[in-house]
Scaffold this motif. Structure first.
Motif, PDB file in Angstrom:
ATOM      1  N   ILE A 146       1.744  -1.012 -10.486  1.00 35.51           N
ATOM      2  CA  ILE A 146       2.025  -1.128  -9.056  1.00 35.51           C
ATOM      3  C   ILE A 146       3.467  -0.755  -8.751  1.00 35.51           C
ATOM      4  O   ILE A 146       3.749   0.026  -7.834  1.00 35.51           O
ATOM      5  N   THR A 147       4.421  -1.309  -9.525  1.00 38.05           N
ATOM      6  CA  THR A 147       5.826  -1.060  -9.232  1.00 38.05           C
ATOM      7  C   THR A 147       6.218   0.385  -9.518  1.00 38.05           C
ATOM      8  O   THR A 147       7.057   0.959  -8.816  1.00 38.05           O
ATOM      9  N   ASN A 154       4.456   5.342  -3.474  1.00 36.45           N
ATOM     10  CA  ASN A 154       3.016   5.169  -3.269  1.00 36.45           C
ATOM     11  C   ASN A 154       2.687   3.683  -3.172  1.00 36.45           C
ATOM     12  O   ASN A 154       2.797   2.943  -4.146  1.00 36.45           O
ATOM     13  N   LEU A 155       2.249   3.227  -1.970  1.00 38.52           N
ATOM     14  CA  LEU A 155       1.957   1.809  -1.745  1.00 38.52           C
ATOM     15  C   LEU A 155       0.483   1.454  -1.962  1.00 38.52           C
ATOM     16  O   LEU A 155       0.122   0.285  -1.925  1.00 38.52           O
ATOM     17  N   GLU A 159      -1.343  -2.364  -2.131  1.00 38.22           N
ATOM     18  CA  GLU A 159      -2.214  -2.835  -1.056  1.00 38.22           C
ATOM     19  C   GLU A 159      -3.579  -3.264  -1.589  1.00 38.22           C
ATOM     20  O   GLU A 159      -4.143  -4.262  -1.149  1.00 38.22           O
ATOM     21  N   LYS A 160      -4.093  -2.509  -2.569  1.00 38.18           N
ATOM     22  CA  LYS A 160      -5.434  -2.788  -3.073  1.00 38.18           C
ATOM     23  C   LYS A 160      -5.462  -3.927  -4.088  1.00 38.18           C
ATOM     24  O   LYS A 160      -6.417  -4.694  -4.142  1.00 38.18           O
ATOM     25  N   LYS A 164      -4.875  -9.835  -5.659  1.00 39.46           N
ATOM     26  CA  LYS A 164      -5.525 -10.247  -6.905  1.00 39.46           C
ATOM     27  C   LYS A 164      -4.487 -10.556  -7.980  1.00 39.46           C
ATOM     28  O   LYS A 164      -4.604 -11.554  -8.698  1.00 39.46           O
ATOM     29  N   LEU A 165      -3.456  -9.727  -8.077  1.00 45.35           N
ATOM     30  CA  LEU A 165      -2.427  -9.951  -9.094  1.00 45.35           C
ATOM     31  C   LEU A 165      -1.642 -11.224  -8.794  1.00 45.35           C
ATOM     32  O   LEU A 165      -1.294 -11.983  -9.705  1.00 45.35           O
TER      33      LEU A 165
END
Length: 462
Positions: A146-147, A154-155, A159-160, A164-165
């Motif tokens: 993600i990071t 790229n976000l 977002e997705k 959950k994380l």
């Protein structure tokens, strides 16, 4: 997560930096005077990297942080090989330049990933990397994906997968605290159970088990209430050790009642002897107290009966609490994490309909909100609710009195829907307007205000 408001800022910030991520030197850096001491500058940069790592910069901007580390290692190797000060200090300057890039991008990522960062920090404090190494590494790999995407502008992964994380880190925090604080108590109870404690010493076993479950519930509901958790865990551990001792004595041929009575007698005698003095008058008084100990023991027996009765009440309360938690789990499965939050509060169920939102100054239920309420119908199908209170909440914009009135209209709109569709009987439901008094998010942002315009269902079960 408040990610969409950062899209433009992140895109602009990273547009100039994406191409430079694989370069041998950072986009910008400050040169270091050739007269500077290389050893001092290397040591100082090492401290800067350690400080950044403490602030999670290494996971929020991994590529830039890695480049900073590589440049500093290059400087150290150049120093070991006796290279010129100019060459060494150039690599140190590059390291600081990459670190500057990492800090700037980590600040933006920190804003976008505020919930994840907070959850991860809690898991770190709880010792998850050591206690649950495999699960921790899996979560860390997801966070790195993600990071790294955010670092490149790229976000979409955030977002997705962000919610959950966040939930995974918070669950790891709770599991780690339970393991760190209650493992000894758990081992003692298991050992006693293996020796037949449930039959041999049921009173002591039930008390130890109850204190363990109370500590476990406290951790699950409020894992950062450290002082309360410490006290509850110590109490559970002490009672579990007592259970092991009582079980051993009963196994040797005593009864549980006799063991507990002997303990009380010993405590009484020890207390009396502790106050004993050598004076004649004090000695006579102590002898009288010892003669009265039998009377006290009789009273202790009555106290034991009262304690057993109270223990029965506590077991009933504990069972009710377990049933309520199980009901909350069943309801929670009906919703996605982004749609509703389900938890217990005392002897009530709380269903926070996060996805049931209203436009500013409006109380109408739209198609999307109606879909959420259909899930409420399914979730409440097996709940024997004695009363359902629908709390309407608003943001803080505008006149407070009008906000209360508006929040009440929103609650009444939900009430009408639930009654009209036969979800809740009319005599068991009440709509209440709370207004802006209980915000759950920041009223200074559009996203925060949207979250505060919400409906909470407070369910009391029979």
């Amino acid at each position: 997560m408040t990610l969409r408001r950062n899209k433009t800022l992140i895109a602009m910030t990273f547009a100039l930096g994406v191409a430079a991520g694989c370069a041998t030197k950072p986009p910008s850096f400050e040169t270091i005077a050739s007269s500077a001491n290389p050893s001092t500058e290397i040591e100082r940069t090492d401290e800067m990297l350690k400080d950044a790592k403490d602030r999670q910069v290494d996971v929020l901007s991994p590529e830039n942080f890695t480049d900073a580390q590589k440049s500093l290692e290059k400087a150290k190797k150049a120093k070991d090989k006796g290279k010129s000060n100019e060459k060494i200090l150039e690599s140190v300057a590059y390291s600081r330049g990459w670190l500057k890039e990492a800090n700037e991008k980590a600040d933006i990522a920190q804003t976008s990933l505020k919930d994840i960062s907070d959850a991860r920090a809690g898991a770190l404090r709880a010792g998850t990397p050591t206690l649950y190494k495999t699960e921790w590494n899996r979560a860390e790999n997801d966070l790195e994906d993600i990071t790294t995407s955010i670092e490149k502008g790229n976000l979409t992964p955030a977002e997705k997968r962000g919610d959950k994380l966040t939930a995974e880190y918070r669950e790891l925090e709770r599991k780690s605290i339970i393991k760190a604080q209650l493992s000894r108590a758990e081992d003692n109870i298991k050992a006693a159970k293996k020796d037949g404690a449930e039959k041999r010493a049921p009173k002591t076993f039930n008390l130890a088990n109850m204190k363990y479950e109370n500590a476990e519930r406290l951790i699950l509901s409020d894992p950062r209430n450290l002082e309360a958790i410490r006290r509850a865990s110590e109490d559970a551990t002490q009672e579990s050790s007592h259970l092991v001792d009582v079980t051993r004595k009963v196994k040797a041929g005593n009864t549980e009642d006799l063991v507990l009575l002997a303990e009380r007698q010993q405590r009484t005698i020890s207390s009396l002897r502790g106050d004993y003095t050598s004076s004649e008058q004090e000695l006579q008084r102590k002898e009288q107290e010892l003669q009265q100990s039998q009377t006290q023991l009789d009273a202790a027996a009555r106290e034991r009966m009262a304690l057993a009765e109270r223990q029965g009440q506590l077991e009933q309360e504990s069972q009710k609490s377990q049933n309520l938690s199980a009901t909350a789990d069943r309801i929670r499965k009906q919703f996605k994490p982004s749609e509703a939050e389900v938890f217990t509060e005392g002897n009530r169920l709380m269903v926070r309909l996060k996805a049931l939102q209203f436009a500013t100054n409006k109380s109408e239920i739209g198609p999307k909100s109606a879909n959420i309420l259909k899930k409420v119908e399914s979730a409440l199908a097996d709940v024997n609710a004695s009363k359902v209170t629908i709390e309407g909440h608003s943001d803080s914009t505008g006149d407070p009195e009008k906000n209360v009135e508006l929040s009440e209209k929103r609650a009444e709109a939900v009430e009408k829907y639930l009654v009209r569709n036969g979800i809740v009987a009319e005599n068991k439901v009440e709509a209440v307007g709370v207004g802006p008094e209980k915000p759950i998010s920041d009223n200074t942002t559009p996203q925060g205000r949207a979250q505060n315009r919400r409906i909470d269902l407070v369910i009391e079960t029979e």
